[in-house]
Design a protein around this motif. Structure first.
Motif, PDB file in Angstrom:
ATOM      1  N   MET A   1       0.844  -1.167   0.000  1.00 34.45           N
ATOM      2  CA  MET A   1       0.000   0.000   0.000  1.00 34.45           C
ATOM      3  C   MET A   1       0.894   1.237   0.000  1.00 34.45           C
ATOM      4  O   MET A   1       1.891   1.289   0.686  1.00 34.45           O
ATOM      5  CB  MET A   1      -0.880  -0.027   1.256  1.00 34.45           C
ATOM      6  CG  MET A   1      -1.949   1.022   1.329  1.00 34.45           C
ATOM      7  SD  MET A   1      -1.485   2.581   2.091  1.00 34.45           S
ATOM      8  CE  MET A   1      -1.076   2.106   3.736  1.00 34.45           C
ATOM      9  N   LYS A   2       0.501   2.217  -0.826  1.00 32.37           N
ATOM     10  CA  LYS A   2       1.218   3.485  -0.879  1.00 32.37           C
ATOM     11  C   LYS A   2       0.231   4.616  -0.630  1.00 32.37           C
ATOM     12  O   LYS A   2      -0.883   4.608  -1.153  1.00 32.37           O
ATOM     13  CB  LYS A   2       1.894   3.667  -2.242  1.00 32.37           C
ATOM     14  CG  LYS A   2       2.677   4.963  -2.310  1.00 32.37           C
ATOM     15  CD  LYS A   2       3.492   5.116  -3.557  1.00 32.37           C
ATOM     16  CE  LYS A   2       4.182   6.479  -3.483  1.00 32.37           C
ATOM     17  NZ  LYS A   2       4.946   6.800  -4.629  1.00 32.37           N
ATOM     18  N   ARG A   3       0.647   5.596   0.155  1.00 29.28           N
ATOM     19  CA  ARG A   3      -0.174   6.758   0.458  1.00 29.28           C
ATOM     20  C   ARG A   3       0.141   7.880  -0.526  1.00 29.28           C
ATOM     21  O   ARG A   3       1.300   8.086  -0.889  1.00 29.28           O
ATOM     22  CB  ARG A   3       0.092   7.230   1.887  1.00 29.28           C
ATOM     23  CG  ARG A   3      -0.394   6.260   2.936  1.00 29.28           C
ATOM     24  CD  ARG A   3      -0.034   6.722   4.341  1.00 29.28           C
ATOM     25  NE  ARG A   3       1.405   6.743   4.541  1.00 29.28           N
ATOM     26  CZ  ARG A   3       2.125   5.677   4.885  1.00 29.28           C
ATOM     27  NH1 ARG A   3       1.543   4.499   5.056  1.00 29.28           N
ATOM     28  NH2 ARG A   3       3.426   5.777   5.057  1.00 29.28           N
ATOM     29  N   TYR A   4      -0.891   8.614  -0.941  1.00 24.56           N
ATOM     30  CA  TYR A   4      -0.743   9.742  -1.862  1.00 24.56           C
ATOM     31  C   TYR A   4      -1.414  10.966  -1.275  1.00 24.56           C
ATOM     32  O   TYR A   4      -2.538  10.901  -0.783  1.00 24.56           O
ATOM     33  CB  TYR A   4      -1.397   9.436  -3.217  1.00 24.56           C
ATOM     34  CG  TYR A   4      -0.624   8.475  -4.063  1.00 24.56           C
ATOM     35  CD1 TYR A   4       0.264   8.927  -5.034  1.00 24.56           C
ATOM     36  CD2 TYR A   4      -0.772   7.099  -3.904  1.00 24.56           C
ATOM     37  CE1 TYR A   4       0.983   8.041  -5.824  1.00 24.56           C
ATOM     38  CE2 TYR A   4      -0.056   6.201  -4.688  1.00 24.56           C
ATOM     39  CZ  TYR A   4       0.820   6.679  -5.636  1.00 24.56           C
ATOM     40  OH  TYR A   4       1.534   5.801  -6.415  1.00 24.56           O
ATOM     41  N   GLY A   5      -0.735  12.088  -1.350  1.00 24.39           N
ATOM     42  CA  GLY A   5      -1.300  13.378  -0.980  1.00 24.39           C
ATOM     43  C   GLY A   5      -1.114  14.330  -2.143  1.00 24.39           C
ATOM     44  O   GLY A   5      -0.092  14.303  -2.818  1.00 24.39           O
ATOM     45  N   CYS A  36     -10.163   0.793  -9.178  1.00 25.91           N
ATOM     46  CA  CYS A  36      -8.789   1.209  -9.510  1.00 25.91           C
ATOM     47  C   CYS A  36      -7.875   1.194  -8.286  1.00 25.91           C
ATOM     48  O   CYS A  36      -6.825   1.835  -8.278  1.00 25.91           O
ATOM     49  CB  CYS A  36      -8.816   2.576 -10.194  1.00 25.91           C
ATOM     50  SG  CYS A  36      -9.588   2.520 -11.824  1.00 25.91           S
ATOM     51  N   ASN A  37      -8.287   0.470  -7.259  1.00 30.13           N
ATOM     52  CA  ASN A  37      -7.448   0.157  -6.096  1.00 30.13           C
ATOM     53  C   ASN A  37      -7.151   1.340  -5.184  1.00 30.13           C
ATOM     54  O   ASN A  37      -6.121   1.384  -4.520  1.00 30.13           O
ATOM     55  CB  ASN A  37      -6.144  -0.519  -6.546  1.00 30.13           C
ATOM     56  CG  ASN A  37      -6.418  -1.864  -7.173  1.00 30.13           C
ATOM     57  OD1 ASN A  37      -7.026  -2.717  -6.550  1.00 30.13           O
ATOM     58  ND2 ASN A  37      -6.000  -2.031  -8.414  1.00 30.13           N
ATOM     59  N   GLU A  55      -5.080   6.018  -0.265  1.00 31.88           N
ATOM     60  CA  GLU A  55      -4.156   4.891  -0.208  1.00 31.88           C
ATOM     61  C   GLU A  55      -4.381   4.025  -1.444  1.00 31.88           C
ATOM     62  O   GLU A  55      -5.528   3.723  -1.807  1.00 31.88           O
ATOM     63  CB  GLU A  55      -4.390   4.090   1.068  1.00 31.88           C
ATOM     64  CG  GLU A  55      -4.120   4.917   2.296  1.00 31.88           C
ATOM     65  CD  GLU A  55      -4.639   4.348   3.592  1.00 31.88           C
ATOM     66  OE1 GLU A  55      -4.359   4.947   4.633  1.00 31.88           O
ATOM     67  OE2 GLU A  55      -5.338   3.304   3.562  1.00 31.88           O
ATOM     68  N   TYR A  56      -3.286   3.665  -2.081  1.00 30.57           N
ATOM     69  CA  TYR A  56      -3.339   2.835  -3.288  1.00 30.57           C
ATOM     70  C   TYR A  56      -2.875   1.429  -2.922  1.00 30.57           C
ATOM     71  O   TYR A  56      -1.770   1.249  -2.413  1.00 30.57           O
ATOM     72  CB  TYR A  56      -2.450   3.429  -4.389  1.00 30.57           C
ATOM     73  CG  TYR A  56      -2.431   2.578  -5.631  1.00 30.57           C
ATOM     74  CD1 TYR A  56      -3.544   2.501  -6.454  1.00 30.57           C
ATOM     75  CD2 TYR A  56      -1.315   1.817  -5.950  1.00 30.57           C
ATOM     76  CE1 TYR A  56      -3.545   1.689  -7.574  1.00 30.57           C
ATOM     77  CE2 TYR A  56      -1.306   1.008  -7.074  1.00 30.57           C
ATOM     78  CZ  TYR A  56      -2.429   0.948  -7.880  1.00 30.57           C
ATOM     79  OH  TYR A  56      -2.426   0.141  -8.985  1.00 30.57           O
ATOM     80  N   ILE A  57      -3.729   0.430  -3.209  1.00 28.34           N
ATOM     81  CA  ILE A  57      -3.424  -0.947  -2.823  1.00 28.34           C
ATOM     82  C   ILE A  57      -3.081  -1.841  -4.007  1.00 28.34           C
ATOM     83  O   ILE A  57      -2.830  -3.027  -3.828  1.00 28.34           O
ATOM     84  CB  ILE A  57      -4.581  -1.568  -2.015  1.00 28.34           C
ATOM     85  CG1 ILE A  57      -5.868  -1.618  -2.850  1.00 28.34           C
ATOM     86  CG2 ILE A  57      -4.791  -0.810  -0.707  1.00 28.34           C
ATOM     87  CD1 ILE A  57      -6.962  -2.475  -2.254  1.00 28.34           C
ATOM     88  N   GLY A  58      -3.055  -1.293  -5.209  1.00 32.20           N
ATOM     89  CA  GLY A  58      -2.773  -2.088  -6.407  1.00 32.20           C
ATOM     90  C   GLY A  58      -1.284  -2.261  -6.641  1.00 32.20           C
ATOM     91  O   GLY A  58      -0.446  -1.879  -5.824  1.00 32.20           O
ATOM     92  N   ASP A  59      -0.959  -2.837  -7.809  1.00 34.87           N
ATOM     93  CA  ASP A  59       0.449  -3.055  -8.144  1.00 34.87           C
ATOM     94  C   ASP A  59       0.870  -2.367  -9.442  1.00 34.87           C
ATOM     95  O   ASP A  59       2.004  -2.529  -9.884  1.00 34.87           O
ATOM     96  CB  ASP A  59       0.776  -4.549  -8.203  1.00 34.87           C
ATOM     97  CG  ASP A  59      -0.100  -5.303  -9.196  1.00 34.87           C
ATOM     98  OD1 ASP A  59      -0.790  -4.663 -10.001  1.00 34.87           O
ATOM     99  OD2 ASP A  59      -0.083  -6.544  -9.156  1.00 34.87           O
ATOM    100  N   ASP A  64      -3.826   1.723 -13.492  1.00 33.04           N
ATOM    101  CA  ASP A  64      -5.105   1.986 -12.839  1.00 33.04           C
ATOM    102  C   ASP A  64      -5.576   3.417 -13.072  1.00 33.04           C
ATOM    103  O   ASP A  64      -6.763   3.657 -13.270  1.00 33.04           O
ATOM    104  CB  ASP A  64      -5.007   1.681 -11.344  1.00 33.04           C
ATOM    105  CG  ASP A  64      -5.124   0.192 -11.032  1.00 33.04           C
ATOM    106  OD1 ASP A  64      -5.774  -0.528 -11.817  1.00 33.04           O
ATOM    107  OD2 ASP A  64      -4.578  -0.243 -10.013  1.00 33.04           O
ATOM    108  N   MET A  65      -4.654   4.380 -13.076  1.00 29.11           N
ATOM    109  CA  MET A  65      -5.039   5.768 -13.320  1.00 29.11           C
ATOM    110  C   MET A  65      -5.488   5.964 -14.772  1.00 29.11           C
ATOM    111  O   MET A  65      -6.422   6.725 -15.047  1.00 29.11           O
ATOM    112  CB  MET A  65      -3.899   6.722 -12.958  1.00 29.11           C
ATOM    113  CG  MET A  65      -3.544   6.735 -11.469  1.00 29.11           C
ATOM    114  SD  MET A  65      -4.929   7.047 -10.337  1.00 29.11           S
ATOM    115  CE  MET A  65      -5.346   5.377  -9.786  1.00 29.11           C
ATOM    116  N   GLN A  66      -4.863   5.254 -15.705  1.00 25.16           N
ATOM    117  CA  GLN A  66      -5.295   5.296 -17.102  1.00 25.16           C
ATOM    118  C   GLN A  66      -6.692   4.691 -17.248  1.00 25.16           C
ATOM    119  O   GLN A  66      -7.535   5.209 -17.991  1.00 25.16           O
ATOM    120  CB  GLN A  66      -4.302   4.563 -17.990  1.00 25.16           C
ATOM    121  CG  GLN A  66      -2.985   5.286 -18.145  1.00 25.16           C
ATOM    122  CD  GLN A  66      -1.919   4.442 -18.833  1.00 25.16           C
ATOM    123  OE1 GLN A  66      -2.143   3.287 -19.186  1.00 25.16           O
ATOM    124  NE2 GLN A  66      -0.737   5.017 -19.011  1.00 25.16           N
TER     125      GLN A  66
END
Length: 107
Positions: A1-5, A36-37, A55-59, A64-66
């Protein structure tokens, strides 16, 4: 998982419209976000600025953004929300919402 702000301005005359839109986000838009996770998504407002956290849980974030950007319902939603927003001047090329650097986190 990665966090985005991220951060973007909101046009003063569009703030109430933006808030009203987000009181009732279309179910199809919410479903696409989840598909899109993206999880734990919040948008905050302060002094003319919107601050986003999720939070992004994909790989494969780019894929996913596309996928989200290609979705016709999401595109219609953005036609309503984008005119309310004012990108910050110091954003990176190609950014709408400017990415923020995480400098602290505690679970």
């Amino acid at each position: 998982m990665k966090r985005y702000g991220s951060i973007i301005g909101v046009k003063p005359e569009k703030l109430e419209e933006y808030k009203k839109l987000h009181v009732a986000v279309w179910p199809e838009v919410l479903a696409k976000i989840k598909e899109c996770n993206i999880r734990n998504y919040s948008i905050y407002y302060k002094d003319g600025m919107l601050y986003s956290y999720y939070e992004y849980i994909g790989d494969n974030y780019e894929k996913d953004m596309q996928k989200m950007a290609a979705d016709p319902t999401t595109q219609e939603w953005w036609k309503l929300t984008d005119p309310c927003q004012q990108p910050v001047e110091n954003r990176a090329p190609g950014e709408w919402w400017a990415a923020m650097e995480e400098v602290f986190h505690m679970d």
